[in-house]
Write a protein that holds these residues in place. Structure first.
Motif, short mmCIF file in Angstrom:
data_model
loop_
_atom_site.label_atom_id
_atom_site.label_comp_id
_atom_site.label_asym_id
_atom_site.label_seq_id
_atom_site.Cartn_x
_atom_site.Cartn_y
_atom_site.Cartn_z
N CYS A 141 -31.44 -10.82 10.79
CA CYS A 141 -30.19 -11.58 10.91
C CYS A 141 -29.09 -10.73 11.50
O CYS A 141 -28.43 -11.12 12.48
N PHE A 142 -28.88 -9.53 10.96
CA PHE A 142 -27.75 -8.71 11.40
C PHE A 142 -28.05 -7.97 12.69
O PHE A 142 -27.12 -7.56 13.40
N SER A 143 -29.33 -7.80 13.04
CA SER A 143 -29.64 -7.27 14.37
C SER A 143 -29.26 -8.27 15.45
O SER A 143 -28.69 -7.91 16.49
N VAL A 144 -29.57 -9.56 15.21
CA VAL A 144 -29.18 -10.61 16.15
C VAL A 144 -27.65 -10.73 16.20
O VAL A 144 -27.07 -10.89 17.28
N MET A 145 -27.00 -10.60 15.04
CA MET A 145 -25.54 -10.65 15.03
C MET A 145 -24.94 -9.51 15.83
O MET A 145 -23.98 -9.70 16.59
N GLU A 146 -25.51 -8.31 15.68
CA GLU A 146 -24.98 -7.15 16.42
C GLU A 146 -25.09 -7.37 17.91
O GLU A 146 -24.17 -7.07 18.67
N GLY A 178 -27.17 -15.69 14.04
CA GLY A 178 -28.04 -14.72 13.38
C GLY A 178 -28.69 -15.29 12.14
O GLY A 178 -29.90 -15.10 11.91
N ALA A 179 -27.90 -16.00 11.31
CA ALA A 179 -28.43 -16.55 10.07
C ALA A 179 -29.52 -17.58 10.32
O ALA A 179 -30.56 -17.60 9.65
N ILE A 180 -29.31 -18.45 11.32
CA ILE A 180 -30.27 -19.52 11.59
C ILE A 180 -31.53 -18.98 12.25
O ILE A 180 -32.66 -19.34 11.89
N LEU A 181 -31.37 -18.09 13.23
CA LEU A 181 -32.54 -17.57 13.94
C LEU A 181 -33.41 -16.68 13.06
O LEU A 181 -34.63 -16.60 13.27
N ALA A 182 -32.81 -16.00 12.08
CA ALA A 182 -33.60 -15.14 11.19
C ALA A 182 -34.26 -15.92 10.06
O ALA A 182 -35.18 -15.41 9.41
N LEU A 241 -26.26 0.34 25.61
CA LEU A 241 -27.56 0.88 26.05
C LEU A 241 -28.30 1.52 24.89
O LEU A 241 -29.54 1.39 24.78
N ALA A 242 -27.58 2.20 24.00
CA ALA A 242 -28.21 2.84 22.84
C ALA A 242 -28.80 1.81 21.88
O ALA A 242 -29.72 2.11 21.12
N PHE A 243 -28.29 0.58 21.93
CA PHE A 243 -28.82 -0.48 21.07
C PHE A 243 -30.03 -1.16 21.69
O PHE A 243 -31.04 -1.38 21.02
N TYR A 244 -29.96 -1.47 22.98
CA TYR A 244 -31.01 -2.29 23.59
C TYR A 244 -32.21 -1.48 24.08
O TYR A 244 -33.35 -1.97 24.00
#
Length: 315
Positions: free
Chosen positions: A109-114, A155-159, A252-255
């Protein structure tokens, strides 16, 4: 895998988290490193929240998005690191099945939010650089709040399908997860049924959500770079590019590690397991550490407020 690791159950009550297989002898040193990272993440992100709250001049779109990012990083790191540290220091490897599903949900959830907040930050930089006179009228406080709510709901719905899909699979092979936290890929790989639905959904989230975010961010920064190179003086170009360089580095450091993990999982059968797990840890743990340092310390307004705060306390 040894026979002692094989069970005949279909609904395990607990899973066993191995930490970082192959590096058990270094778990104490890894504990020290990750404990330091967690302390930096907590201190740095709370500092961002405190400074933005205390300084009225920072009550603007970019800083609101930075606060959303700080909260996301705090929740993401707290959902992973306390249990991880207990594995490395106390050898507390068991995790309840429901707790494992909950941890999985929060991670995804919070990875998608980020990812969504990085899109919002890219939008803010695009409007600020390409349409500076309209920035305050385009990104008003209600619009920023709606963007933040949209990122949270996305994020909440997709997770949400991840724990429901993982709960329905029978686990008849083993309850051992060869990493220090629960993720969808790790749990599905233990199931002894046809898990193609889970795999397809994971790919959908990866390509249709993260992929679209990357495309949007790329287009935004292409337009930003075009605007920067059209500025009349070299000093103006360098100054404007400096405000975007730190943003681009964090993105870039995230993806890049996320893309690397996906490629290793699908095509890197010969990659050592401990290397795979370490890269996964970097993907999840580095952004909460780097974001407050890069966004905070390289933002002059936050630097100035932080300096005044310390100077005032010493006086």
């Amino acid at each position: 895998m040894s026979d002692s690791n094989i069970t005949n159950f279909s609904n395990p009550s607990t899973f066993i988290l191995l930490g970082i297989p192959g590096l058990e002898a270094a778990h104490v040193w890894i504990f020290i490193l990750f404990c330091a990272m967690y302390a930096i993440a907590i201190l740095g992100n709370f500092t961002i929240l405190l400074i933005v709250k205390m300084e009225p001049s920072l009550h603007g779109p970019m800083y609101y998005f930075l606060c959303m990012l700080a909260v996301t990083d705090l929740v993401l790191s707290t959902s992973i690191l306390p249990k991880m540290l207990s594995i490395f220091w106390f050898n507390s490897r068991e995790i309840d099945f429901s707790a494992c599903l909950t941890q999985m949900y929060f991670i995804h959830c919070f990875s998608v939010m980020e990812s969504g907040i990085f899109v919002a930050l890219a939008l803010d930089r695009y409007v600020a650089i390409c349409h500076p006179l309209r920035h305050s009228t385009i990104l008003t406080n209600p619009i920023v709040a709606k963007i933040g709510l949209a990122m949270l709901l996305r994020g909440a719905i997709l997770a949400l399908p991840y724990p429901f899909l993982a709960r329905q699979w029978p686990y008849c092979r083993t309850n051992i997860i060869p990493q220090p936290y629960c993720t969808h890929i790790a749990m599905v790989s233990l199931a002894c049924d046809d898990t193609r639905v889970s795999s397809y959904y994971g790919l959908f989230v990866l390509f249709c959500v993260m992929g679209l975010d990357v495309i949007f961010i790329t287009v935004s920064y292409i337009l930003i770079l075009r605007a920067i190179f059209s500025l009349p003086t070299k000093d103006a170009r360098l100054k404007t590019f400096g405000t975007c360089g730190s943003h681009l580095f964090v993105i870039l450091a995230f993806y890049i590690p996320g893309l690397f993990i996906s490629l290793i999982y699908r095509f890197g059968q010969n990659v050592p397991l401990h290397f795979h797990v370490l890269i996964a840890n970097v993907y999840l743990l580095m952004p909460p550490v780097l974001n407050p340092i890069i966004y905070g310390l390289r933002t002059k307004q936050i630097q100035g407020r932080l300096l005044r705060l310390f100077t005032h306390e010493r006086a």
